[in-house]
Scaffold this motif. Structure first.
Motif, PDB file in Angstrom:
ATOM      1  N   LEU A   1      49.361  27.462  17.977  1.00 43.15           N
ATOM      2  CA  LEU A   1      50.445  27.942  19.005  1.00 43.15           C
ATOM      3  C   LEU A   1      51.032  29.196  18.700  1.00 43.15           C
ATOM      4  CD1 LEU A   1      51.664  27.346  21.625  1.00 43.15           C
ATOM      5  CD2 LEU A   1      53.254  25.999  20.548  1.00 43.15           C
TER       6      LEU A   1
ATOM      7  N   VAL B   1      53.926  31.601  20.770  1.00 46.99           N
ATOM      8  CA  VAL B   1      54.640  31.955  21.987  1.00 46.99           C
ATOM      9  C   VAL B   1      55.470  33.413  21.813  1.00 46.99           C
ATOM     10  CG1 VAL B   1      56.406  30.966  23.265  1.00 46.99           C
ATOM     11  CG2 VAL B   1      55.129  29.441  22.093  1.00 46.99           C
TER      12      VAL B   1
ATOM     13  N   ASP C   1      52.458  33.339  31.341  1.00 45.95           N
ATOM     14  CA  ASP C   1      50.852  33.114  31.465  1.00 45.95           C
ATOM     15  C   ASP C   1      50.587  32.211  30.026  1.00 45.95           C
ATOM     16  OD1 ASP C   1      48.424  33.386  32.118  1.00 45.95           O
ATOM     17  OD2 ASP C   1      48.040  35.590  31.317  1.00 45.95           O
ATOM     18  N   GLU C   2      49.360  31.786  30.153  1.00 42.87           N
ATOM     19  CA  GLU C   2      48.982  31.011  28.812  1.00 42.87           C
ATOM     20  C   GLU C   2      47.334  31.238  28.777  1.00 42.87           C
ATOM     21  OE1 GLU C   2      49.306  26.314  27.640  1.00 42.87           O
ATOM     22  OE2 GLU C   2      50.706  27.014  29.040  1.00 42.87           O
TER      23      GLU C   2
ATOM     24  N   ARG D   1      46.548  28.779  20.960  1.00 42.71           N
ATOM     25  CA  ARG D   1      46.892  28.565  22.401  1.00 42.71           C
ATOM     26  C   ARG D   1      48.203  29.805  22.330  1.00 42.71           C
ATOM     27  NH1 ARG D   1      50.586  24.828  25.326  1.00 42.71           N
ATOM     28  NH2 ARG D   1      50.640  23.723  23.202  1.00 42.71           N
TER      29      ARG D   1
ATOM     30  N   ILE E   1      51.262  31.453  24.651  1.00 44.21           N
ATOM     31  CA  ILE E   1      51.974  31.176  25.764  1.00 44.21           C
ATOM     32  C   ILE E   1      53.047  32.457  25.822  1.00 44.21           C
ATOM     33  CG2 ILE E   1      54.118  29.947  26.723  1.00 44.21           C
ATOM     34  CD1 ILE E   1      53.087  27.545  25.330  1.00 44.21           C
ATOM     35  N   SER E   2      53.108  33.163  26.933  1.00 41.06           N
ATOM     36  CA  SER E   2      53.740  34.374  26.991  1.00 41.06           C
ATOM     37  C   SER E   2      54.929  34.132  28.089  1.00 41.06           C
ATOM     38  CB  SER E   2      53.030  35.394  27.766  1.00 41.06           C
ATOM     39  OG  SER E   2      51.911  35.809  27.117  1.00 41.06           O
TER      40      SER E   2
ATOM     41  N   ARG F   1      60.508  27.453  27.999  1.00 37.21           N
ATOM     42  CA  ARG F   1      59.576  26.189  28.217  1.00 37.21           C
ATOM     43  C   ARG F   1      60.292  25.102  27.236  1.00 37.21           C
ATOM     44  NH1 ARG F   1      54.526  27.598  30.353  1.00 37.21           N
ATOM     45  NH2 ARG F   1      53.672  25.738  29.444  1.00 37.21           N
TER      46      ARG F   1
ATOM     47  N   SER G   1      53.719  21.787  25.704  1.00 40.89           N
ATOM     48  CA  SER G   1      55.014  22.459  26.304  1.00 40.89           C
ATOM     49  C   SER G   1      54.681  22.503  27.794  1.00 40.89           C
ATOM     50  CB  SER G   1      55.014  23.865  25.878  1.00 40.89           C
ATOM     51  OG  SER G   1      54.219  24.606  26.534  1.00 40.89           O
TER      52      SER G   1
END
Length: 78
Positions: free
Chosen positions: A24, A26, A34-35, A46, A48-49, A60, A69
């Protein structure tokens, strides 16, 4: 100038992610919520923005045991 600065940060983040191979990642650099899942030699990651401060999607909640999340706006399920 700003695009060159962003390119430097993107390269540094790519080098770090390739070395660590996280499950992950972030970040909030581009200020757009976005994701996505990115495939890499060490497996999938993964990404996550987060959105910019004060906007929906900038916060989040993360379950550290599962790495799941949810946006703070949707936390009813936690």
């Amino acid at each position: 100038m700003a695009l060159a600065y962003a390119a430097i940060g993107r390269r540094r983040l790519t080098v770090a992610a390739r070395a660590v191979q996280p499950k992950l990642l972030v970040h909030g650099h581009y200020h757009l919520a976005d994701e996505a899942v990115v495939e890499a030699p060490g497996g999938s990651c993964r990404v996550i923005s987060l959105n910019c401060e004060g906007r929906r999607g900038n916060l989040r909640f993360l379950d550290l045991s599962t790495l799941e999340s949810v946006p703070a706006d949707d936390r009813k399920g936690l």
